[in-house]
Design a protein around this motif. Structure first.
Motif, mmCIF file in Angstrom:
data_model
loop_
_atom_site.group_PDB
_atom_site.id
_atom_site.type_symbol
_atom_site.label_atom_id
_atom_site.label_comp_id
_atom_site.label_asym_id
_atom_site.label_seq_id
_atom_site.Cartn_x
_atom_site.Cartn_y
_atom_site.Cartn_z
ATOM 1 N N TYR A 182 -10.967 12.432 11.776
ATOM 2 C CA TYR A 182 -10.309 12.119 10.532
ATOM 3 C C TYR A 182 -9.939 10.734 10.583
ATOM 4 O O TYR A 182 -10.222 9.941 11.255
ATOM 5 C CB TYR A 182 -8.835 12.921 10.595
ATOM 6 C CG TYR A 182 -7.690 12.218 11.553
ATOM 7 C CD1 TYR A 182 -6.763 11.323 11.110
ATOM 8 C CD2 TYR A 182 -7.730 12.908 12.851
ATOM 9 C CE1 TYR A 182 -5.896 10.764 11.996
ATOM 10 C CE2 TYR A 182 -6.764 12.283 13.840
ATOM 11 C CZ TYR A 182 -5.913 11.093 13.396
ATOM 12 O OH TYR A 182 -5.127 10.736 14.016
ATOM 13 N N ALA A 183 -9.653 10.247 9.255
ATOM 14 C CA ALA A 183 -9.527 8.897 9.061
ATOM 15 C C ALA A 183 -8.409 8.804 8.111
ATOM 16 O O ALA A 183 -7.916 9.511 7.289
ATOM 17 C CB ALA A 183 -10.732 8.385 8.461
ATOM 18 N N LEU A 184 -7.463 7.650 8.274
ATOM 19 C CA LEU A 184 -6.620 7.378 7.182
ATOM 20 C C LEU A 184 -6.821 6.232 6.451
ATOM 21 O O LEU A 184 -7.115 5.052 7.114
ATOM 22 C CB LEU A 184 -5.024 7.260 7.950
ATOM 23 C CG LEU A 184 -4.403 8.295 8.404
ATOM 24 C CD1 LEU A 184 -3.452 8.048 9.364
ATOM 25 C CD2 LEU A 184 -3.697 9.008 7.164
ATOM 26 N N ASN A 185 -6.634 6.214 5.411
ATOM 27 C CA ASN A 185 -6.757 4.897 4.489
ATOM 28 C C ASN A 185 -5.580 4.750 3.454
ATOM 29 O O ASN A 185 -5.176 5.636 2.973
ATOM 30 C CB ASN A 185 -8.142 4.980 3.592
ATOM 31 C CG ASN A 185 -9.308 4.976 4.299
ATOM 32 O OD1 ASN A 185 -9.333 4.250 5.214
ATOM 33 N ND2 ASN A 185 -10.196 5.980 4.064
ATOM 34 N N MET A 186 -5.026 3.370 3.506
ATOM 35 C CA MET A 186 -3.967 3.166 2.626
ATOM 36 C C MET A 186 -4.392 2.093 1.562
ATOM 37 O O MET A 186 -4.935 0.989 1.808
ATOM 38 C CB MET A 186 -2.694 2.792 3.256
ATOM 39 C CG MET A 186 -1.877 3.591 4.243
ATOM 40 S SD MET A 186 -2.733 4.870 4.948
ATOM 41 C CE MET A 186 -1.827 4.717 6.770
ATOM 42 N N HIS A 187 -4.294 2.354 0.272
ATOM 43 C CA HIS A 187 -4.511 1.529 -0.896
ATOM 44 C C HIS A 187 -3.366 1.286 -1.615
ATOM 45 O O HIS A 187 -2.269 1.868 -1.168
ATOM 46 C CB HIS A 187 -5.653 2.291 -1.793
ATOM 47 C CG HIS A 187 -6.989 2.633 -0.914
ATOM 48 N ND1 HIS A 187 -8.091 1.815 -0.524
ATOM 49 C CD2 HIS A 187 -7.324 3.894 -0.488
ATOM 50 C CE1 HIS A 187 -8.679 2.709 0.176
ATOM 51 N NE2 HIS A 187 -8.547 3.850 0.015
ATOM 52 N N SER A 211 -8.936 11.719 5.276
ATOM 53 C CA SER A 211 -10.215 12.070 5.131
ATOM 54 C C SER A 211 -10.527 12.878 6.362
ATOM 55 O O SER A 211 -10.055 12.640 7.543
ATOM 56 C CB SER A 211 -11.134 11.088 4.910
ATOM 57 O OG SER A 211 -11.163 10.218 3.931
ATOM 58 N N ARG A 239 -10.817 15.487 1.363
ATOM 59 C CA ARG A 239 -9.578 14.547 1.354
ATOM 60 C C ARG A 239 -8.331 14.773 0.727
ATOM 61 O O ARG A 239 -8.527 15.432 -0.178
ATOM 62 C CB ARG A 239 -10.353 13.253 0.487
ATOM 63 C CG ARG A 239 -11.207 12.569 0.854
ATOM 64 C CD ARG A 239 -11.640 11.370 0.173
ATOM 65 N NE ARG A 239 -11.524 11.512 -1.284
ATOM 66 C CZ ARG A 239 -12.551 11.558 -2.163
ATOM 67 N NH1 ARG A 239 -13.627 11.576 -1.856
ATOM 68 N NH2 ARG A 239 -12.226 11.504 -3.420
ATOM 69 N N GLU A 266 -5.011 13.522 -0.873
ATOM 70 C CA GLU A 266 -4.663 12.349 -1.288
ATOM 71 C C GLU A 266 -3.215 12.319 -1.632
ATOM 72 O O GLU A 266 -2.736 13.214 -2.443
ATOM 73 C CB GLU A 266 -5.558 12.118 -2.467
ATOM 74 C CG GLU A 266 -6.877 11.576 -1.984
ATOM 75 C CD GLU A 266 -7.815 11.048 -3.044
ATOM 76 O OE1 GLU A 266 -7.251 10.912 -4.249
ATOM 77 O OE2 GLU A 266 -8.826 10.880 -2.855
ATOM 78 N N PRO A 303 0.831 -1.259 0.029
ATOM 79 C CA PRO A 303 0.013 0.123 0.150
ATOM 80 C C PRO A 303 0.919 1.318 0.015
ATOM 81 O O PRO A 303 1.983 1.142 0.312
ATOM 82 C CB PRO A 303 -0.850 -0.014 1.155
ATOM 83 C CG PRO A 303 0.134 -0.965 2.229
ATOM 84 C CD PRO A 303 0.789 -1.944 1.260
ATOM 85 N N ALA A 331 -2.981 7.022 -0.813
ATOM 86 C CA ALA A 331 -3.243 7.093 0.554
ATOM 87 C C ALA A 331 -4.061 8.406 0.738
ATOM 88 O O ALA A 331 -3.914 9.357 0.060
ATOM 89 C CB ALA A 331 -1.764 7.381 1.294
ATOM 90 N N VAL A 332 -4.992 8.229 1.679
ATOM 91 C CA VAL A 332 -5.885 9.042 1.668
ATOM 92 C C VAL A 332 -6.166 9.625 3.223
ATOM 93 O O VAL A 332 -6.087 8.600 4.184
ATOM 94 C CB VAL A 332 -7.475 8.522 1.233
ATOM 95 C CG1 VAL A 332 -8.498 9.811 1.409
ATOM 96 C CG2 VAL A 332 -7.257 8.037 -0.339
#
Length: 112
Positions: free
Chosen positions: A42-47, A54, A66, A68, A15, A51-52
């Protein structure tokens, strides 16, 4: 003797993530906006392709912004972008600091 080879088709998909200095810059802006009472969560997302980070006004809603990071766009428009809740790209660039300057614009208040 076993020899393991990896073909080009068998890529490992790690990711994408924010580095420590990038996260420090984002959290600096986030902290100022929380202190001003504009943001709350907030939120952290790893794809595998981005990486996002939010940003929420309330925890139960959709993110209002967001931040990104898409390394695949680094040579073209820039790896960093700010996206609105509607999916519109508000700011894009190669340097995170200049992209985050979007949140430092002077705010206008209507006095009536």
């Amino acid at each position: 003797m076993n020899v393991q080879t990896r073909t080009n088709n068998a890529k490992t998909h790690e990711p994408v993530f924010f580095h420590r200095l990038e996260l420090d810059q984002i959290m600096g802006v986030y902290g100022r906006m929380v202190a001003a009472g504009e943001w709350r969560d907030y939120a952290l997302n790893m794809h595998k392709d981005r990486a996002v980070f939010s940003i929420f006004k309330r925890a139960a809603e959709m993110p209002i912004y967001r931040v990104e990071k898409q390394p695949a766009l680094a040579r073209r428009q820039g790896a960093f972008s700010i996206v609105s809740a509607e999916g519109v790209i508000l700011k894009r660039g190669h340097e995170l600091k200049s992209v985050l300057a979007f949140f430092d614009r002077k705010r206008f208040n209507v006095i009536g």
